[in-house]
Design an enzyme around this catalytic site. Sequence first.
Site, PDB file in Angstrom:
ATOM      1  N   GLN A 105      -3.299   3.081  13.207  1.00  0.00           N
ATOM      2  CA  GLN A 105      -2.772   3.189  14.560  1.00  0.00           C
ATOM      3  C   GLN A 105      -3.369   4.033  15.296  1.00  0.00           C
ATOM      4  OE1 GLN A 105       0.053   4.871  11.041  1.00  0.00           O
ATOM      5  NE2 GLN A 105      -1.826   5.342  10.224  1.00  0.00           N
TER       6      GLN A 105
ATOM      7  N   HIS B 205      10.432  16.750   3.097  1.00  0.00           N
ATOM      8  CA  HIS B 205       9.661  17.581   2.035  1.00  0.00           C
ATOM      9  C   HIS B 205      10.882  18.023   0.712  1.00  0.00           C
ATOM     10  CE1 HIS B 205       6.348  17.130   4.805  1.00  0.00           C
ATOM     11  NE2 HIS B 205       6.402  16.107   4.441  1.00  0.00           N
TER      12      HIS B 205
ATOM     13  N   ASP C 173      -3.173   0.337   0.972  1.00  0.00           N
ATOM     14  CA  ASP C 173      -2.046  -0.217   0.858  1.00  0.00           C
ATOM     15  C   ASP C 173      -1.096  -0.578   0.036  1.00  0.00           C
ATOM     16  OD1 ASP C 173      -1.139  -3.386   2.289  1.00  0.00           O
ATOM     17  OD2 ASP C 173       0.506  -1.695   1.142  1.00  0.00           O
ATOM     18  N   GLY C 174       0.641  -0.085   0.168  1.00  0.00           N
ATOM     19  CA  GLY C 174       0.940   0.961  -1.214  1.00  0.00           C
ATOM     20  C   GLY C 174       0.936  -0.912  -1.100  1.00  0.00           C
TER      21      GLY C 174
ATOM     22  N   ASP D 290       6.869   7.871   1.423  1.00  0.00           N
ATOM     23  CA  ASP D 290       7.352   8.619   2.415  1.00  0.00           C
ATOM     24  C   ASP D 290       6.360   8.257   3.537  1.00  0.00           C
ATOM     25  OD1 ASP D 290       5.215  11.368   3.395  1.00  0.00           O
ATOM     26  OD2 ASP D 290       7.711  10.647   4.608  1.00  0.00           O
ATOM     27  N   SER D 291       7.114   6.588   3.938  1.00  0.00           N
ATOM     28  CA  SER D 291       5.757   5.678   4.905  1.00  0.00           C
ATOM     29  C   SER D 291       6.400   6.360   6.087  1.00  0.00           C
ATOM     30  CB  SER D 291       6.064   4.084   4.843  1.00  0.00           C
ATOM     31  OG  SER D 291       7.490   3.785   5.394  1.00  0.00           O
ATOM     32  N   THR D 292       6.093   5.331   7.610  1.00  0.00           N
ATOM     33  CA  THR D 292       5.943   5.436   8.834  1.00  0.00           C
ATOM     34  C   THR D 292       7.403   4.351   8.990  1.00  0.00           C
ATOM     35  OG1 THR D 292       4.572   4.284   8.829  1.00  0.00           O
ATOM     36  CG2 THR D 292       4.004   6.428  10.269  1.00  0.00           C
ATOM     37  N   ASP D 293       7.559   4.140   9.910  1.00  0.00           N
ATOM     38  CA  ASP D 293       8.864   3.478  10.139  1.00  0.00           C
ATOM     39  C   ASP D 293       8.537   1.613   9.923  1.00  0.00           C
ATOM     40  OD1 ASP D 293       9.622   5.346  11.989  1.00  0.00           O
ATOM     41  OD2 ASP D 293      11.214   5.086  11.293  1.00  0.00           O
TER      42      ASP D 293
HETATM   43  N1  SAM Z   1       7.727  11.779   7.311  1.00  0.00           N
HETATM   44  C1  SAM Z   1       7.015  10.943   7.955  1.00  0.00           C
HETATM   45  C2  SAM Z   1       8.315   9.841   7.996  1.00  0.00           C
HETATM   46  O1  SAM Z   1       9.405  10.522   7.422  1.00  0.00           O
HETATM   47  O2  SAM Z   1       8.525   9.140   8.861  1.00  0.00           O
HETATM   48  C3  SAM Z   1       6.132   9.775   7.077  1.00  0.00           C
HETATM   49  C4  SAM Z   1       5.059  10.712   6.448  1.00  0.00           C
HETATM   50  S1  SAM Z   1       3.386   9.748   6.215  1.00  0.00           S
HETATM   51  C5  SAM Z   1       2.657  10.637   7.701  1.00  0.00           C
HETATM   52  C6  SAM Z   1       3.683   8.884   6.669  1.00  0.00           C
HETATM   53  C7  SAM Z   1       2.513   7.228   6.504  1.00  0.00           C
HETATM   54  O3  SAM Z   1       2.561   5.869   5.886  1.00  0.00           O
HETATM   55  C8  SAM Z   1       1.574   7.340   7.157  1.00  0.00           C
HETATM   56  O4  SAM Z   1       0.498   8.187   6.620  1.00  0.00           O
HETATM   57  C9  SAM Z   1       0.964   5.962   7.257  1.00  0.00           C
HETATM   58  O5  SAM Z   1      -0.606   5.647   7.543  1.00  0.00           O
HETATM   59  C10 SAM Z   1       1.276   5.506   5.430  1.00  0.00           C
HETATM   60  N2  SAM Z   1       1.765   3.930   5.769  1.00  0.00           N
HETATM   61  C11 SAM Z   1       1.831   3.010   6.794  1.00  0.00           C
HETATM   62  N3  SAM Z   1       2.181   1.573   6.174  1.00  0.00           N
HETATM   63  C12 SAM Z   1       1.527   1.779   4.704  1.00  0.00           C
HETATM   64  C13 SAM Z   1       1.317   0.987   3.743  1.00  0.00           C
HETATM   65  N4  SAM Z   1       1.741  -0.246   3.850  1.00  0.00           N
HETATM   66  N5  SAM Z   1       0.816   1.185   2.688  1.00  0.00           N
HETATM   67  C14 SAM Z   1       0.697   3.300   2.785  1.00  0.00           C
HETATM   68  N6  SAM Z   1       0.154   3.542   3.557  1.00  0.00           N
HETATM   69  C15 SAM Z   1       1.420   3.215   4.125  1.00  0.00           C
END
Ligand code: SAM
Length: 295
Positions: free
Chosen positions: A31, A62, A137-138, A155-158
Amino acid sequence: MPKWFSETLHPSVRQTLKIKEVLHSGKTPFQKIQIVDTEQFGNTLILDGVVQTTEKDEFIYHEMMTHVPLFSHANPKRVLVIGGGDGGIVREILKHPVDEVYLVEIDEQVMTFSKKYLPTICKGAFQDARTRVRVEDGAKFITNQTDPFDIVIIDSTDPMGPAKVLFSKKFYQSIKRILSPEGILARQTGSTMFQPNEWMENYRQLKEFFLEVHPFVIAVPTYIGGFFSLTFASDKTNPSALDLEMLKARYGELRLKTRYYNPEIHQSCFRLPEYMKSRLPVEEMDRNAVSSTPH
Ligand code: SAM
């Protein structure tokens, strides 16, 4: 000439923040990552043009994403966080007497730059002896897990890019498999106004695997559009029916210093506004109301 950052998460609504300084801007294998110092909210993490967290208002999300599931569980010991690379969720979890917290973040650069530019958010979370950081990858990580987790927080991105896999029935099925019988899942499910189908779609998918699925709402200034939704899922716990005195006792025991979460908000955040409640199946409506009898 002042600089501005404009978030375009929503097709017809933008959020624009005045910037004092661009601290970092770059591309990772997953990203675009920017960290900017904004006048109003301090240092702000932005991924693929979407505000993730800010120094000034991060505590709301949080605290609620951690203390609502953890205080709803009698004795959480093993916790899994998927995403959460800014460290804020792990920081709050470590305030509980847990044995270990797995942080599974796909993008190492998010952690690297969060440690450098957002130290007020991650604090010592990554270095704590109970924290186990995995860069992967989770969705893949959970396929090889055998020991059960008491709490899983997503707590992932959209639901786009690397996070897309984290919003699917297949993913929830594998989460269910690694949760203990009293286990609890909590996840962010988007803006109730600007992403109205996200919380409802995740509700429907989670209902296929969990008996108790409860959306709850918080107000985060930089997650624009009014109430932001989180979703709680469990087989054994209806969080809106937990006894207030019990929540107060659990909260008091840890002598937590919180700025948003408290036992009363734990109960009331599950009381949904009518535009959300009316979308739930009828049989669920009462169950999502706070029951008067102590749990
Ligand atoms: N608090 C924020 C919100 O509510 O949108 C999210 C914060 S955190 C920075 C989101 C994280 O999810 C990012 O660092 C991203 O790299 C991670 N992420 C996205 N897809 C993922 C996956 N498949 N496995 C693990 N982490 C992932």
